[in-house]
Every structure is written in C-alpha cells, then in structure tokens.
Scaffold this motif. Structure first.
Motif, short mmCIF file in Angstrom:
data_model
loop_
_atom_site.label_atom_id
_atom_site.label_comp_id
_atom_site.label_asym_id
_atom_site.label_seq_id
_atom_site.Cartn_x
_atom_site.Cartn_y
_atom_site.Cartn_z
N THR A 126 30.71 -7.09 -29.67
CA THR A 126 29.21 -6.76 -29.79
C THR A 126 27.95 -7.69 -29.25
OG1 THR A 126 30.20 -5.95 -32.31
CG2 THR A 126 27.79 -6.14 -31.74
N ARG A 127 28.88 -8.90 -29.04
CA ARG A 127 27.92 -9.64 -27.91
C ARG A 127 28.10 -9.04 -27.03
NH1 ARG A 127 29.25 -13.55 -32.19
NH2 ARG A 127 31.35 -14.31 -31.02
N LEU A 128 29.46 -8.69 -26.48
CA LEU A 128 29.73 -8.76 -24.88
C LEU A 128 28.95 -7.47 -24.62
CD1 LEU A 128 33.03 -9.30 -24.53
CD2 LEU A 128 31.14 -10.55 -23.59
N ASP A 129 29.19 -6.53 -25.68
CA ASP A 129 27.85 -4.42 -25.68
C ASP A 129 27.06 -5.35 -25.51
OD1 ASP A 129 29.03 -1.58 -25.81
OD2 ASP A 129 27.62 -1.84 -27.33
N ARG A 130 26.36 -5.65 -26.06
CA ARG A 130 24.43 -6.27 -25.46
C ARG A 130 24.76 -7.23 -24.31
NH1 ARG A 130 23.73 -8.72 -32.12
NH2 ARG A 130 24.23 -6.58 -33.50
N ALA A 131 25.46 -8.34 -24.06
CA ALA A 131 25.72 -8.42 -22.98
C ALA A 131 25.24 -7.28 -21.60
CB ALA A 131 26.46 -9.69 -22.82
N LYS A 132 26.41 -6.79 -21.81
CA LYS A 132 26.41 -6.05 -21.04
C LYS A 132 25.37 -4.80 -20.87
CE LYS A 132 29.52 -0.74 -19.84
NZ LYS A 132 29.99 -0.03 -20.35
N ASN A 133 25.40 -4.36 -22.14
CA ASN A 133 23.09 -3.49 -21.33
C ASN A 133 22.53 -4.21 -21.48
OD1 ASN A 133 24.83 -1.19 -22.93
ND2 ASN A 133 24.38 -2.11 -25.02
N HIS A 134 21.87 -5.44 -21.87
CA HIS A 134 21.11 -6.32 -21.04
C HIS A 134 21.19 -6.92 -19.14
CE1 HIS A 134 20.54 -8.02 -25.61
NE2 HIS A 134 20.18 -7.25 -24.65
N LEU A 135 22.51 -6.50 -19.53
CA LEU A 135 22.51 -6.94 -17.88
C LEU A 135 22.27 -5.83 -16.80
CD1 LEU A 135 23.62 -8.78 -15.44
CD2 LEU A 135 25.94 -7.70 -16.02
N THR A 136 22.77 -4.23 -17.98
CA THR A 136 22.78 -3.12 -17.01
C THR A 136 21.38 -3.09 -16.92
OG1 THR A 136 25.04 -2.21 -17.33
CG2 THR A 136 23.49 -0.60 -17.39
N GLY A 137 20.23 -3.04 -18.08
CA GLY A 137 19.03 -3.02 -17.87
C GLY A 137 18.34 -4.42 -16.98
N ALA A 138 18.70 -5.51 -16.82
CA ALA A 138 18.23 -6.12 -15.73
C ALA A 138 18.51 -5.57 -14.22
CB ALA A 138 18.62 -7.32 -15.66
N ILE A 139 19.75 -4.82 -14.34
CA ILE A 139 19.80 -4.85 -13.02
C ILE A 139 19.26 -3.96 -12.04
CG2 ILE A 139 21.52 -4.06 -11.36
CD1 ILE A 139 24.23 -5.35 -13.28
N THR A 140 18.73 -2.92 -13.46
CA THR A 140 17.87 -1.80 -13.05
C THR A 140 16.53 -1.62 -13.08
OG1 THR A 140 19.17 -0.20 -15.13
CG2 THR A 140 16.92 0.85 -13.70
N THR A 141 16.02 -2.75 -13.54
CA THR A 141 14.72 -3.71 -13.70
C THR A 141 14.39 -4.08 -12.17
OG1 THR A 141 14.13 -3.88 -15.85
CG2 THR A 141 12.73 -4.61 -14.60
N LEU A 142 15.48 -5.00 -11.41
CA LEU A 142 15.67 -5.04 -10.56
C LEU A 142 15.45 -4.09 -9.57
CD1 LEU A 142 18.15 -8.93 -10.75
CD2 LEU A 142 15.47 -8.99 -10.73
N ARG A 143 15.80 -3.26 -9.62
CA ARG A 143 16.64 -2.13 -8.37
C ARG A 143 15.17 -1.72 -8.27
NH1 ARG A 143 21.82 0.33 -8.69
NH2 ARG A 143 23.22 -0.92 -9.10
#
Length: 211
Positions: free
Chosen positions: A118-135
């Motif tokens: 669950t923690r890894l899934d949340r981290a993945k979602n946060h990382l995906t969101g951060a990458i999208t935001t940076l783009r």
C-alpha cells in the motif's frame, strides 16, 4: 448294594458322552452315576472314572488358565494401544498448536507485506503525479520564455495563442499555490524572468541607439 439299572440306550449315551454330560444344564448326578456304574461289576471301574474326571478337571483348569492369560494379554495390548493412541493424540495436538502459531506468524507477515504494498502504491502515485507536474511546469516555463520572445519581436498573434495555452496550463498549478516551497520557487522564477526581460530591453534600446 442296590443300584437302579438304567435302560440300555441311556447306558450307551452316558458311557459314550459322559464328559459332555457334565456340561449340560440339566445335569443329574444320580443319573450320571447310574449311567457309568450300571451294576456291581462296574464298581471296579470307579478308580478309572475318577481319574478321567480328574483329567477332565485338569483340562478345564487349563482352558480357564489359558482364557485368563489371553484376557490378560488382551488387556496388556489394549493398554499399549491406548498409550500409543494417547501419544499420537498429544503429538497431533502439539502439531496443530504449532501450525496455528505458524499460521499466525504468516498472517502477520502477509499484513506487513500488504502495508508495504500500500505504501509503495501510494509512493508510485505520488511519484507519477510529481513527474507529470514537473513536465507541465517545464512546458509552462518554456512557454513563458517563448512568450517573452514573441513580445520582444512584437509577434502579438503568436503571443496571444501561446498566452491562452499558458493560461490553461497554469490551472494545473493552482493546487500548489499554498505550498511555501512552490511559492518561493515561483517568486524566484518570476524575479529571474523579470530581470532577463529587463536585460533584453536594455540590449534592444542600445541596439536601436547605435543604429
């Protein structure tokens, strides 16, 4: 001595099956004696009859002793079997208890793994969101630089189209306006952009004066 004389058929039955007669439920001692000693001449056979009765008694005693030994052996085997069964039941109970403990440990491990997933899934979602935001931020910054260039070149038509796209893109950053770090970065970026614009304007003025 006066002894009643039984019939010949009774004498034959008694003499032939005298040992069986002893075990009959309707055994009559007088009839039995009259059967084996029908007359005075047969009195000479009393000792033999007594010996046969004693032999019969010994056989019966031996049968009884054998039955008792067999019964005792059966009881001993039954006790041994019961001890084996009891030991098996105890071993099975211990095994079941150990299995329950292992199952509890496995369940706890599964829970921990699920928490990690669950923690890894949340981290993945946060990382995906951060990458999208940076783009999007990179696209926004690039658009601002291009917009500044269009303004310097007085390409107002292109600037208007780019400004509309930049406005739409900026809506994705409204959720980060309250973040102090994001605000600091945005302000620093704004100051840097303003300073760059000022330098370009001065360079443009100097070029015009020189010409």
């Amino acid at each position: 001595m006066s002894v009643a004389r039984p019939s010949s058929a009774h004498r034959r039955t008694t003499s032939v099956g005298s040992s069986e007669a002893l075990g009959r439920a309707d055994f009559d001692p007088a009839s039995f004696v009259n059967g084996v000693l029908p007359d005075e001449k047969s009195l000479s056979q009393v000792d033999g009859m007594i010996e046969r009765l004693r032999e019969r008694a010994r056989l019966v005693d031996a049968e009884i002793a054998g039955a008792l030994r067999a019964q005792s052996g059966s009881e001993a085997r039954a006790r041994e079997d019961f001890a084996v069964i009891t030991h098996g039941v105890d071993a099975l109970a211990n095994r079941l208890a150990e299995t329950e403990r292992e199952a509890a440990k496995t369940e706890e491990s599964v829970r921990e793994i699920c928490k990690d997933i669950t923690r890894l899934d949340r981290a993945k979602n946060h990382l995906t969101g951060a990458i999208t935001t940076l783009r999007r931020l990179s696209m926004f910054v690039s658009g601002m630089e291009q917009l500044e260039l269009f303004a310097l070149r007085r390409q107002y038509g292109d600037a208007a189209n780019l400004l509309q796209a930049a406005a739409q893109l900026s809506t994705h950053f409204e959720a980060y306006c309250d973040a102090s770090t994001a605000v600091t970065i945005a302000r620093a970026r704004t100051r840097e952009t303003a300073a760059r614009r000022a330098r370009r304007r001065r360079a443009t003025r100097q070029t015009r004066r020189a010409s």
